[in-house]
Design a protein around this motif. Structure first.
Motif, PDB file in Angstrom:
ATOM      1  N   ASP A 127      -3.341   0.616  -3.439  1.00 33.65           N
ATOM      2  CA  ASP A 127      -3.096  -0.753  -2.983  1.00 33.65           C
ATOM      3  C   ASP A 127      -2.535  -1.521  -4.170  1.00 33.65           C
ATOM      4  OD1 ASP A 127      -3.242  -3.391  -2.198  1.00 33.65           O
ATOM      5  OD2 ASP A 127      -5.303  -3.280  -1.471  1.00 33.65           O
ATOM      6  N   ASP A 136      -4.321  -8.428   5.520  1.00 32.88           N
ATOM      7  CA  ASP A 136      -3.818  -7.631   4.396  1.00 32.88           C
ATOM      8  C   ASP A 136      -3.149  -6.377   4.958  1.00 32.88           C
ATOM      9  OD1 ASP A 136      -3.331  -6.729   1.851  1.00 32.88           O
ATOM     10  OD2 ASP A 136      -5.444  -6.414   1.319  1.00 32.88           O
ATOM     11  N   ASN A 137      -2.418  -5.675   4.102  1.00 31.86           N
ATOM     12  CA  ASN A 137      -1.899  -4.364   4.473  1.00 31.86           C
ATOM     13  C   ASN A 137      -3.088  -3.415   4.653  1.00 31.86           C
ATOM     14  OD1 ASN A 137       0.286  -4.808   1.663  1.00 31.86           O
ATOM     15  ND2 ASN A 137       0.659  -5.488   3.747  1.00 31.86           N
ATOM     16  N   ASP A 180      -8.483  -1.963   1.051  1.00 28.44           N
ATOM     17  CA  ASP A 180      -9.394  -3.043   1.437  1.00 28.44           C
ATOM     18  C   ASP A 180      -8.887  -3.842   2.647  1.00 28.44           C
ATOM     19  OD1 ASP A 180      -7.327  -4.354   0.141  1.00 28.44           O
ATOM     20  OD2 ASP A 180      -8.635  -5.882  -0.729  1.00 28.44           O
ATOM     21  N   GLY A 181      -7.635  -3.603   3.050  1.00 30.13           N
ATOM     22  CA  GLY A 181      -7.149  -4.232   4.283  1.00 30.13           C
ATOM     23  C   GLY A 181      -7.991  -3.799   5.478  1.00 30.13           C
ATOM     24  N   ASP A 188       0.845  -1.192   0.000  1.00 30.85           N
ATOM     25  CA  ASP A 188       0.000   0.000   0.000  1.00 30.85           C
ATOM     26  C   ASP A 188       0.886   1.250   0.000  1.00 30.85           C
ATOM     27  OD1 ASP A 188      -2.160  -1.655   0.277  1.00 30.85           O
ATOM     28  OD2 ASP A 188      -2.721  -0.982   2.284  1.00 30.85           O
TER      29      ASP A 188
HETATM   30 MG    MG Z   1      -5.239  -4.786  -0.135  1.00 34.95          MG
END
Ligand code: MG
Length: 369
Positions: free
Chosen positions: A33, A221-222, A182-183, A20
């Motif tokens: 991202d 996720d990040n 979206d993390g 990200d």
């Molecule tokens: Mg992501």
């Protein structure tokens, strides 16, 4: 309108890299991202934001056109460099223009508006599942757990051209804008996002709390968050003074560009100091201590107030007598050795030379055995 910004990015609990990136350069704010393998993801999100920032500084074109140019930059690089072929990135960007927010968006990062206690999503996910929901094939609930929920239908840099969603929001005093990858939204339900945004007035604290919530929920996720608080309460505000509100100006622009927080910079410096310390512990030199010749472990230097050496062996050889000999004139700044044995050999040689010197003989022998 005066803006106070907060931001945070985090690797999460599972990934071993952070792909990200974010920008918080008033009036431009963005999250990206990256995807396409470790290197590709990082390069794509950095390159897209770097291009966007440069074009914005040049004042060229409108926001969507800048994103299309960022698409060109990422796509061309991915074609040219096979280490990053197929890379791409999401990009959700906002520009504050007077009382208006201009939004441009590609991918599944999101923008939200918190106004009067309501959390409203300002962007549409460009994902396969969002398309299926729209077509009535699956429900929103099914989309959230769908095995292909991460498949994007649009990204920056994966095709020669890209469609950019655009929208505008008339800003009101007290509005809070959230840009996030979206993390965050994959881990934290909107109800909880709203609760955190509602309960934490400080934008920087709120950004940290959102990232923490994502990590507590699994952090698969990040996670990257940029928050903008809109204050319309100061009409006398000088626009020049308004530049980059809430953004620590002391940070280098490269650090901001690559989404490095001040804390990360501190961590990197600390890691370098530790590395230097480990390296220093394997070095030896002969120097002066308390008027005598001494063997030190470390390197004859200090850095940022840290000493990287300590006395290992003290001798009774007079340092002034040694320094009087041309060969050891710079004893005080340290004569380096490859190991302890070599340092001891240098000491033995100094001892012999000092004795010889005091007996009136010239010193001219190499200090190494
Ligand atoms: Mg992501």
């Amino acid at each position: 309108m005066r803006i106070r910004a907060g931001y945070a990015t985090d690797i999460g609990k599972v990934r071993d890299g952070n792909e990200d990136s974010f920008l918080a350069e008033h009036p431009l704010y963005a999250v990206a991202d990256g995807m396409g393998g470790h290197l590709g993801g990082e390069v794509a999100s950095h390159l897209a934001l770097e291009t966007l920032e440069r074009l914005s500084e040049e004042g060229r074109e409108d926001l969507s056109e800048r994103i299309r140019r960022a698409n060109d930059a990422v796509f061309e690089r991915s074609v040219r460099d096979r280490n990053v072929s197929g890379m791409g990135t999401t990009l959700t960007a906002a520009v504050v223009a007077g009382d208006e927010l201009h939004l441009a968006h590609v991918g599944d990062s999101r923008a939200y508006l918190l106004r009067a206690g309501d959390l409203r999503r300002l962007t549409e996910d460009h994902t396969l599942v969002a398309r299926m929901v729209k077509a009535g094939e699956i429900t929103q609930g099914e989309a959230e757990v769908h095995p292909h929920r991460n498949v994007l239908t649009r990204a920056v840099g994966t095709e020669p051209d890209v469609d950019v969603d655009e929208s505008r929001v008339a800003l009101l005093d007290g509005d809070r804008i959230l840009l996030c990858t979206d993390g965050l939204t994959g881990m934290v339900p909107e109800q909880q996002l709203r609760a955190i945004l509602e309960s934490e007035p400080d934008p920087q604290q709120a950004a940290h709390r959102l990232v923490k919530a994502a990590n507590r929920a699994g952090g698969v996720d990040n996670t990257t968050v940029v928050l903008l608080d809109v204050h319309g309460d100061d009409p006398s505000e000088d626009p020049a003074r308004d530049a980059r509100p809430g953004v620590p100006r002391a940070l280098g622009s490269a650090a901001r560009r690559y989404g490095l927080r001040a804390g990360m910079v501190v961590a990197i410096v600390a890691a370098l100091l530790v590395a230097l310390r480990v390296y220093a512990d394997r070095q030896w030199y002969v120097g002066e201590h308390g008027g005598h010749v001494a063997v030190y472990q470390g390197i004859p230097a200090t850095f940022g107030g840290f000493r990287f050496s300590h006395v290992s062996i003290d001798t009774d050889i007079d340092a002034a007598q040694a320094e009087a000999l041309p060969l050891y004139a710079d004893l005080a700044s340290g004569i380096t050795a490859n190991n302890l044995q070599e340092a001891q050999a240098i000491v033995d040689q100094i001892r012999r030379d000092v004795r010889a010197g005091s007996q009136g003989q010239p010193a001219g022998i190499s200090p190494s055995p």
